[in-house]
Design a protein around this motif. Structure first.
Motif, mmCIF file in Angstrom:
data_model
loop_
_atom_site.group_PDB
_atom_site.id
_atom_site.type_symbol
_atom_site.label_atom_id
_atom_site.label_comp_id
_atom_site.label_asym_id
_atom_site.label_seq_id
_atom_site.Cartn_x
_atom_site.Cartn_y
_atom_site.Cartn_z
ATOM 1 N N PHE A 1 4.531 6.607 2.310
ATOM 2 C CA PHE A 1 4.086 6.909 0.947
ATOM 3 C C PHE A 1 3.371 8.255 0.983
ATOM 4 O O PHE A 1 3.152 8.830 2.066
ATOM 5 C CB PHE A 1 3.167 5.809 0.389
ATOM 6 C CG PHE A 1 1.990 5.481 1.264
ATOM 7 C CD1 PHE A 1 0.777 6.133 1.107
ATOM 8 C CD2 PHE A 1 2.099 4.508 2.241
ATOM 9 C CE1 PHE A 1 -0.312 5.832 1.914
ATOM 10 C CE2 PHE A 1 1.008 4.190 3.057
ATOM 11 C CZ PHE A 1 -0.192 4.855 2.891
ATOM 12 N N SER A 2 3.040 8.777 -0.176
ATOM 13 C CA SER A 2 2.412 10.099 -0.250
ATOM 14 C C SER A 2 1.018 10.005 -0.847
ATOM 15 O O SER A 2 0.704 9.072 -1.586
ATOM 16 C CB SER A 2 3.269 11.057 -1.085
ATOM 17 O OG SER A 2 3.339 10.627 -2.429
ATOM 18 N N LEU B 1 -8.670 9.439 5.388
ATOM 19 C CA LEU B 1 -8.238 8.062 5.617
ATOM 20 C C LEU B 1 -8.582 7.165 4.435
ATOM 21 O O LEU B 1 -7.897 6.167 4.179
ATOM 22 C CB LEU B 1 -8.870 7.530 6.902
ATOM 23 C CG LEU B 1 -8.397 8.196 8.197
ATOM 24 C CD1 LEU B 1 -9.098 7.585 9.402
ATOM 25 C CD2 LEU B 1 -6.877 8.094 8.356
ATOM 26 N N ALA B 2 -9.630 7.518 3.678
ATOM 27 C CA ALA B 2 -9.998 6.737 2.500
ATOM 28 C C ALA B 2 -8.933 6.824 1.412
ATOM 29 O O ALA B 2 -8.573 5.813 0.797
ATOM 30 C CB ALA B 2 -11.354 7.200 1.957
ATOM 31 N N GLU C 1 -6.532 3.843 0.016
ATOM 32 C CA GLU C 1 -6.405 3.578 -1.419
ATOM 33 C C GLU C 1 -4.944 3.612 -1.854
ATOM 34 O O GLU C 1 -4.490 2.762 -2.630
ATOM 35 C CB GLU C 1 -7.210 4.617 -2.199
ATOM 36 C CG GLU C 1 -7.169 4.443 -3.705
ATOM 37 C CD GLU C 1 -7.935 5.535 -4.434
ATOM 38 O OE1 GLU C 1 -7.741 5.666 -5.658
ATOM 39 O OE2 GLU C 1 -8.718 6.250 -3.789
ATOM 40 N N ALA C 2 -4.194 4.613 -1.348
ATOM 41 C CA ALA C 2 -2.781 4.723 -1.713
ATOM 42 C C ALA C 2 -1.967 3.572 -1.129
ATOM 43 O O ALA C 2 -0.992 3.109 -1.729
ATOM 44 C CB ALA C 2 -2.232 6.058 -1.229
ATOM 45 N N GLY D 1 4.400 2.038 0.817
ATOM 46 C CA GLY D 1 4.762 1.455 2.100
ATOM 47 C C GLY D 1 5.998 0.584 2.089
ATOM 48 O O GLY D 1 6.273 -0.085 3.076
ATOM 49 N N ARG D 2 6.729 0.559 0.974
ATOM 50 C CA ARG D 2 7.906 -0.287 0.922
ATOM 51 C C ARG D 2 9.145 0.535 1.230
ATOM 52 O O ARG D 2 9.413 1.531 0.569
ATOM 53 C CB ARG D 2 8.049 -0.934 -0.460
ATOM 54 C CG ARG D 2 6.899 -1.901 -0.761
ATOM 55 C CD ARG D 2 7.099 -2.565 -2.106
ATOM 56 N NE ARG D 2 6.028 -3.515 -2.366
ATOM 57 C CZ ARG D 2 5.890 -4.168 -3.508
ATOM 58 N NH1 ARG D 2 6.747 -3.960 -4.490
ATOM 59 N NH2 ARG D 2 4.904 -5.011 -3.677
ATOM 60 N N CYS D 3 9.899 0.094 2.209
ATOM 61 C CA CYS D 3 11.109 0.823 2.573
ATOM 62 C C CYS D 3 12.137 0.677 1.459
ATOM 63 O O CYS D 3 12.264 -0.391 0.848
ATOM 64 C CB CYS D 3 11.691 0.289 3.881
ATOM 65 S SG CYS D 3 10.628 0.577 5.297
#
Length: 299
Positions: free
Chosen positions: A209-210, A234-235, A239-240, A247-249
């Motif tokens: 993800f971006s 990293l925060a 959150e993202a 994160g879903r392929c």
């Protein structure tokens, strides 16, 4: 003006003469004759006497990050050797392929102008220092990559929008992360490029993800220059990650596909460590392809 057969003869003779002059021109030195790793190493050594310190101040990144990227200086001697004429001594950023081999050198002047050494191939900005981490940050450009490395993150940089996508996938296979985060530039082009990169990485089988630096920051380096820490980056990643779509392929990777991907990753790592290419070892490549095909056919 044509003067009978003699006129045609003179015209044909003139064409042949021009063709012969073209053929007889000395060929320029082919790209393959240049050892880009040696050039990058020579420039890096030339920059060890404090010459890179000016770039540290200019970019606002730690020297250790530039050192990890093997940033150097194209000295007067090296300029003469490789036919580059610049005021001062431009900084050198090695560009690497997916296996980590240096395939070109990008130059950066003190004014910020960027261009490649003649004969270079476009490539990725990757740390020469190996480290293991489940998270890989993908950035755009040399300075953002240096900023990410300076924060202690495992990073790989593409040279520009929509560039070196095949190399990026190959590099990720070698790095074998669990998650890939693309840090986008804040402008429309940067966000669009990040979306395409995320889709590419997802199709290759990774959770990806971006994220975008908080406004009014235009990119990661500016955010770091304004005081962002590793925890801050990293925060926003955390959150993202909680977004429903993150994160879903884009493809549901089957166990066979994951097994094939793991085998291919080990093969790429072996080639990288042994410095063997498929062209140098066609039998080895054929053997590995047969195993990958067998894995595809397994239930």
């Amino acid at each position: 003006v044509r003067c009978g057969a003699a006129g045609w003869g003179l015209r044909v003779t003139g064409v042949l003469a021009r063709a012969l002059r073209f053929v007889s021109r000395p060929a320029s030195r082919p790209c393959s004759s240049l050892d880009w790793a040696d050039i990058a190493e020579a420039a890096w050594r030339a920059g060890q006497a404090g010459a890179v310190d000016a770039l540290v101040k200019l970019l606002g990144v730690p020297l250790s990050a530039l050192d990890a990227l093997r940033v150097g200086v194209l000295s007067r001697e090296l300029q003469a050797r490789y036919g580059v004429t610049q005021r001062g001594a431009p900084f050198t950023f090695p560009m690497r392929d997916g296996l980590g081999r240096v395939v070109g050198v990008q130059l950066r002047t003190a004014s910020g102008r960027k261009f490649a050494l003649r004969g270079s191939r476009n490539g990725l900005f990757i740390s020469a220092e190996h480290r293991d981490d489940d998270l890989v940050i993908v950035t755009e450009g040399q300075s953002d990559t240096a900023a990410a490395i300076g924060l202690g993150l495992r990073a790989v940089g593409i040279p520009g929008v929509r560039q070196c996508q095949g190399m990026l996938v190959e590099a990720l296979r070698r790095m074998a992360p669990a998650e890939v985060v693309v840090v986008a530039d804040a402008d429309a082009a940067g966000r669009g490029s990040a979306a395409e990169t995320v889709a590419l990485v997802q199709r290759a089988g990774w959770d990806a993800f971006s994220v975008v630096p908080p406004s009014p920051m235009k990119d990661l380096r500016e955010w770091v220059n304004k005081g962002a820490s590793t925890c801050d980056v990293l925060a926003i990643v955390k959150e993202a990650r909680l977004r429903p779509e993150a994160g879903r392929c884009s493809t549901d990777a089957s166990p066979h596909a994951r097994r094939v991907s793991a085998t291919h990753s080990r093969y790429i790592s072996f080639l990288h460590q042994s410095r063997i290419t498929a062209a140098q070892s066609p039998l080895l490549d054929l053997w590995t392809s047969a195993w990958l095909l067998a894995l595809h056919l397994l239930p």
